[in-house]
Design a protein around this motif. Structure first.
Motif, PDB file in Angstrom:
ATOM      1  N   GLY A   1      16.457   8.930 -23.501  1.00 47.22           N
ATOM      2  CA  GLY A   1      17.600   9.776 -23.811  1.00 47.22           C
ATOM      3  C   GLY A   1      17.255  11.226 -23.555  1.00 47.22           C
ATOM      4  O   GLY A   1      16.078  11.608 -23.538  1.00 47.22           O
ATOM      5  N   GLY A   2      18.262  12.041 -23.359  1.00 46.28           N
ATOM      6  CA  GLY A   2      18.030  13.458 -23.101  1.00 46.28           C
ATOM      7  C   GLY A   2      17.824  13.754 -21.633  1.00 46.28           C
ATOM      8  O   GLY A   2      17.874  12.864 -20.786  1.00 46.28           O
ATOM      9  N   THR A   3      17.569  15.036 -21.325  1.00 46.16           N
ATOM     10  CA  THR A   3      17.509  15.499 -19.950  1.00 46.16           C
ATOM     11  C   THR A   3      16.393  16.522 -19.783  1.00 46.16           C
ATOM     12  O   THR A   3      16.106  17.298 -20.696  1.00 46.16           O
ATOM     13  N   VAL A   4      15.769  16.505 -18.615  1.00 49.65           N
ATOM     14  CA  VAL A   4      14.840  17.565 -18.202  1.00 49.65           C
ATOM     15  C   VAL A   4      15.480  18.297 -17.033  1.00 49.65           C
ATOM     16  O   VAL A   4      15.801  17.681 -16.007  1.00 49.65           O
ATOM     17  N   ARG A   5      15.680  19.589 -17.180  1.00 52.93           N
ATOM     18  CA  ARG A   5      16.287  20.391 -16.116  1.00 52.93           C
ATOM     19  C   ARG A   5      15.255  21.384 -15.566  1.00 52.93           C
ATOM     20  O   ARG A   5      14.570  22.068 -16.317  1.00 52.93           O
ATOM     21  N   VAL A   6      15.181  21.446 -14.255  1.00 54.98           N
ATOM     22  CA  VAL A   6      14.330  22.410 -13.564  1.00 54.98           C
ATOM     23  C   VAL A   6      15.226  23.248 -12.664  1.00 54.98           C
ATOM     24  O   VAL A   6      15.876  22.720 -11.758  1.00 54.98           O
ATOM     25  N   GLY A   7      15.297  24.528 -12.939  1.00 54.61           N
ATOM     26  CA  GLY A   7      16.229  25.378 -12.196  1.00 54.61           C
ATOM     27  C   GLY A   7      17.675  24.992 -12.425  1.00 54.61           C
ATOM     28  O   GLY A   7      18.524  25.190 -11.557  1.00 54.61           O
ATOM     29  N   GLY A   8      17.962  24.419 -13.594  1.00 53.33           N
ATOM     30  CA  GLY A   8      19.327  24.041 -13.948  1.00 53.33           C
ATOM     31  C   GLY A   8      19.730  22.646 -13.522  1.00 53.33           C
ATOM     32  O   GLY A   8      20.790  22.155 -13.921  1.00 53.33           O
ATOM     33  N   ASP A   9      18.911  21.981 -12.705  1.00 53.39           N
ATOM     34  CA  ASP A   9      19.239  20.646 -12.208  1.00 53.39           C
ATOM     35  C   ASP A   9      18.420  19.582 -12.922  1.00 53.39           C
ATOM     36  O   ASP A   9      17.233  19.776 -13.211  1.00 53.39           O
ATOM     37  N   ASP A  10      19.045  18.427 -13.149  1.00 44.88           N
ATOM     38  CA  ASP A  10      18.340  17.293 -13.733  1.00 44.88           C
ATOM     39  C   ASP A  10      17.216  16.891 -12.786  1.00 44.88           C
ATOM     40  O   ASP A  10      17.457  16.540 -11.626  1.00 44.88           O
ATOM     41  N   VAL A  11      15.982  16.944 -13.269  1.00 44.83           N
ATOM     42  CA  VAL A  11      14.836  16.703 -12.395  1.00 44.83           C
ATOM     43  C   VAL A  11      14.852  15.289 -11.828  1.00 44.83           C
ATOM     44  O   VAL A  11      14.382  15.047 -10.707  1.00 44.83           O
ATOM     45  N   HIS A  12      15.420  14.338 -12.572  1.00 48.78           N
ATOM     46  CA  HIS A  12      15.462  12.964 -12.090  1.00 48.78           C
ATOM     47  C   HIS A  12      16.589  12.741 -11.079  1.00 48.78           C
ATOM     48  O   HIS A  12      16.679  11.663 -10.482  1.00 48.78           O
ATOM     49  N   GLY A  13      17.423  13.739 -10.864  1.00 48.64           N
ATOM     50  CA  GLY A  13      18.461  13.655  -9.852  1.00 48.64           C
ATOM     51  C   GLY A  13      18.067  14.285  -8.536  1.00 48.64           C
ATOM     52  O   GLY A  13      18.814  14.193  -7.559  1.00 48.64           O
ATOM     53  N   LEU A  14      16.898  14.930  -8.483  1.00 49.85           N
ATOM     54  CA  LEU A  14      16.436  15.573  -7.257  1.00 49.85           C
ATOM     55  C   LEU A  14      15.802  14.552  -6.320  1.00 49.85           C
ATOM     56  O   LEU A  14      15.217  13.558  -6.761  1.00 49.85           O
ATOM     57  N   SER A  15      15.886  14.796  -5.029  1.00 53.55           N
ATOM     58  CA  SER A  15      15.162  13.962  -4.078  1.00 53.55           C
ATOM     59  C   SER A  15      13.665  14.168  -4.279  1.00 53.55           C
ATOM     60  O   SER A  15      13.227  15.164  -4.871  1.00 53.55           O
ATOM     61  N   ALA A  16      12.870  13.231  -3.772  1.00 53.65           N
ATOM     62  CA  ALA A  16      11.420  13.343  -3.920  1.00 53.65           C
ATOM     63  C   ALA A  16      10.904  14.627  -3.276  1.00 53.65           C
ATOM     64  O   ALA A  16      10.049  15.326  -3.841  1.00 53.65           O
ATOM     65  N   ARG A  17      11.422  14.966  -2.096  1.00 54.88           N
ATOM     66  CA  ARG A  17      10.962  16.174  -1.410  1.00 54.88           C
ATOM     67  C   ARG A  17      11.360  17.430  -2.167  1.00 54.88           C
ATOM     68  O   ARG A  17      10.545  18.341  -2.357  1.00 54.88           O
ATOM     69  N   GLU A  18      12.613  17.497  -2.609  1.00 61.06           N
ATOM     70  CA  GLU A  18      13.059  18.682  -3.335  1.00 61.06           C
ATOM     71  C   GLU A  18      12.329  18.808  -4.664  1.00 61.06           C
ATOM     72  O   GLU A  18      11.940  19.905  -5.078  1.00 61.06           O
ATOM     73  N   GLY A  19      12.120  17.667  -5.349  1.00 62.03           N
ATOM     74  CA  GLY A  19      11.377  17.711  -6.594  1.00 62.03           C
ATOM     75  C   GLY A  19       9.972  18.230  -6.391  1.00 62.03           C
ATOM     76  O   GLY A  19       9.456  19.029  -7.193  1.00 62.03           O
ATOM     77  N   ALA A  20       9.308  17.820  -5.300  1.00 57.87           N
ATOM     78  CA  ALA A  20       7.943  18.257  -5.027  1.00 57.87           C
ATOM     79  C   ALA A  20       7.893  19.713  -4.591  1.00 57.87           C
ATOM     80  O   ALA A  20       6.861  20.377  -4.759  1.00 57.87           O
ATOM     81  N   ARG A  21       8.959  20.222  -4.030  1.00 58.51           N
ATOM     82  CA  ARG A  21       8.982  21.644  -3.680  1.00 58.51           C
ATOM     83  C   ARG A  21       9.161  22.515  -4.913  1.00 58.51           C
ATOM     84  O   ARG A  21       8.681  23.647  -4.956  1.00 58.51           O
ATOM     85  N   ARG A  22       9.844  21.985  -5.892  1.00 62.46           N
ATOM     86  CA  ARG A  22      10.059  22.773  -7.105  1.00 62.46           C
ATOM     87  C   ARG A  22       8.908  22.648  -8.099  1.00 62.46           C
ATOM     88  O   ARG A  22       8.602  23.600  -8.816  1.00 62.46           O
ATOM     89  N   LEU A  23       8.297  21.471  -8.149  1.00 60.88           N
ATOM     90  CA  LEU A  23       7.384  21.190  -9.252  1.00 60.88           C
ATOM     91  C   LEU A  23       6.131  20.467  -8.755  1.00 60.88           C
ATOM     92  O   LEU A  23       6.214  19.528  -7.970  1.00 60.88           O
ATOM     93  N   ALA A  24       4.968  20.923  -9.222  1.00 63.03           N
ATOM     94  CA  ALA A  24       3.693  20.241  -8.985  1.00 63.03           C
ATOM     95  C   ALA A  24       3.067  19.924 -10.332  1.00 63.03           C
ATOM     96  O   ALA A  24       3.309  20.618 -11.323  1.00 63.03           O
ATOM     97  N   ALA A  25       2.266  18.865 -10.363  1.00 66.73           N
ATOM     98  CA  ALA A  25       1.690  18.429 -11.630  1.00 66.73           C
ATOM     99  C   ALA A  25       0.232  18.036 -11.460  1.00 66.73           C
ATOM    100  O   ALA A  25      -0.173  17.525 -10.412  1.00 66.73           O
ATOM    101  N   LEU A  26      -0.534  18.264 -12.497  1.00 60.91           N
ATOM    102  CA  LEU A  26      -1.893  17.742 -12.607  1.00 60.91           C
ATOM    103  C   LEU A  26      -1.939  16.899 -13.874  1.00 60.91           C
ATOM    104  O   LEU A  26      -2.104  17.427 -14.972  1.00 60.91           O
ATOM    105  N   PRO A  27      -1.760  15.580 -13.753  1.00 60.17           N
ATOM    106  CA  PRO A  27      -1.783  14.710 -14.930  1.00 60.17           C
ATOM    107  C   PRO A  27      -3.170  14.668 -15.560  1.00 60.17           C
ATOM    108  O   PRO A  27      -4.171  15.048 -14.941  1.00 60.17           O
TER     109      PRO A  27
END
Length: 262
Positions: A56-82
């Protein structure tokens, strides 16, 4: 780029790991998530970098739901080190860092001069340029961590998510990495990199973070500036320790000395 976590909940196999977590990290800010082991820090971050879809709930990056972004667009906006990363790459350090450039390349395109420049600059920022031709599997734990951070920087994201980034690093390297990340957050002309990180060491969190969110039992129990959040009462309740806040003689940041409670 702003990150907003809105009433986030995660339930797995009937167990509620995170309950209606709401927090934010503004552009150019280094924001820390702290809490005891098993409190839900990594679960929240995994939802932010799309490794886990919330119940439940939402994560927004730059105002957009992060799970609604394409893989390429998501990777351009966000990088992670798990926190847990497979590190048995059969590649050189240079090749590992170059993986960070993939979101900026077209399919089947060759590595450009710009890509090579970005990778070299990222390795230089973490002080690992001398490792470029080494096999990744031959590195120490601390060296691997620095290379993975360089890969994330080479990706040129607007948001960087780090889960315990100082793991495997000695004291000097811990300070260097967090100073680097903080410098990237505050130093860019376009408003800076947004950094959301989970940290185990409360003194490092207090020294380098602009704001802290304290999570316990899957919920946020306190948010604010480190000096306002890390009180004796909260540390006793959440971490089960007696704390003695002191002021760092140079930076003025709150630092903590600990005793067993009771």
């Amino acid at each position: 780029m702003r990150v907003d976590v809105e009433t986030l909940s995660v339930e797995i196999a009937g167990a509620r790991l995170v309950r209606e977590v709401t927090l934010s990290a503004g552009s150019g800010k280094l924001v820390g998530l702290v809490g005891p082991n098993g409190s839900g820090k990594s679960t929240v971050l995994r939802c932010v970098y799309r490794a886990l879809r919330p119940s439940g709930g939402t994560v927004r990056v730059g105002g957009d739901d992060v799970h609604g972004l394409s893989a390429r667009e998501g990777a351009r906006r966000l990088a992670a080190l798990p926190q847990e990363v497979s590190t048995e790459f059969g590649f050189t350090v240079g090749e590992v860092v170059a993986m960070g450039r993939l979101p900026h390349q077209r399919a089947a395109s060759r590595t450009s001069d710009t890509d090579r420049e970005r990778c070299a600059a990222a390795l230089a920022r973490v002080g690992a340029e001398r490792l470029a031709d080494r096999s990744f599997v031959t590195l120490s734990g601390g060296e691997k961590q620095r290379v993975l951070i360089a890969r994330a920087l080479a990706q040129e994201p607007r948001v960087l998510v780090l889960d315990e980034p100082t793991n495997h690093l000695d004291i000097a390297q811990q300070l260097e990495v967090l100073a680097l990340v903080r410098g990237r957050a505050t130093g860019a002309a376009d408003g800076g990199l947004t950094v959301l990180t989970a940290l185990h060491d409360l003194n490092l969190a207090a020294a380098y973070c602009d704001a802290l969110h304290v999570i316990a039992g899957g919920t946020i129990v306190a948010s604010g500036a480190p000096g306002d959040v890390l009180t004796r009462e909260l540390l006793a309740e959440v971490f089960g320790v007696r704390a003695h806040p002191v002021t760092h003689p140079e930076s003025g940041a709150v630092q903590l000395l600990f005793d067993r409670l009771g």
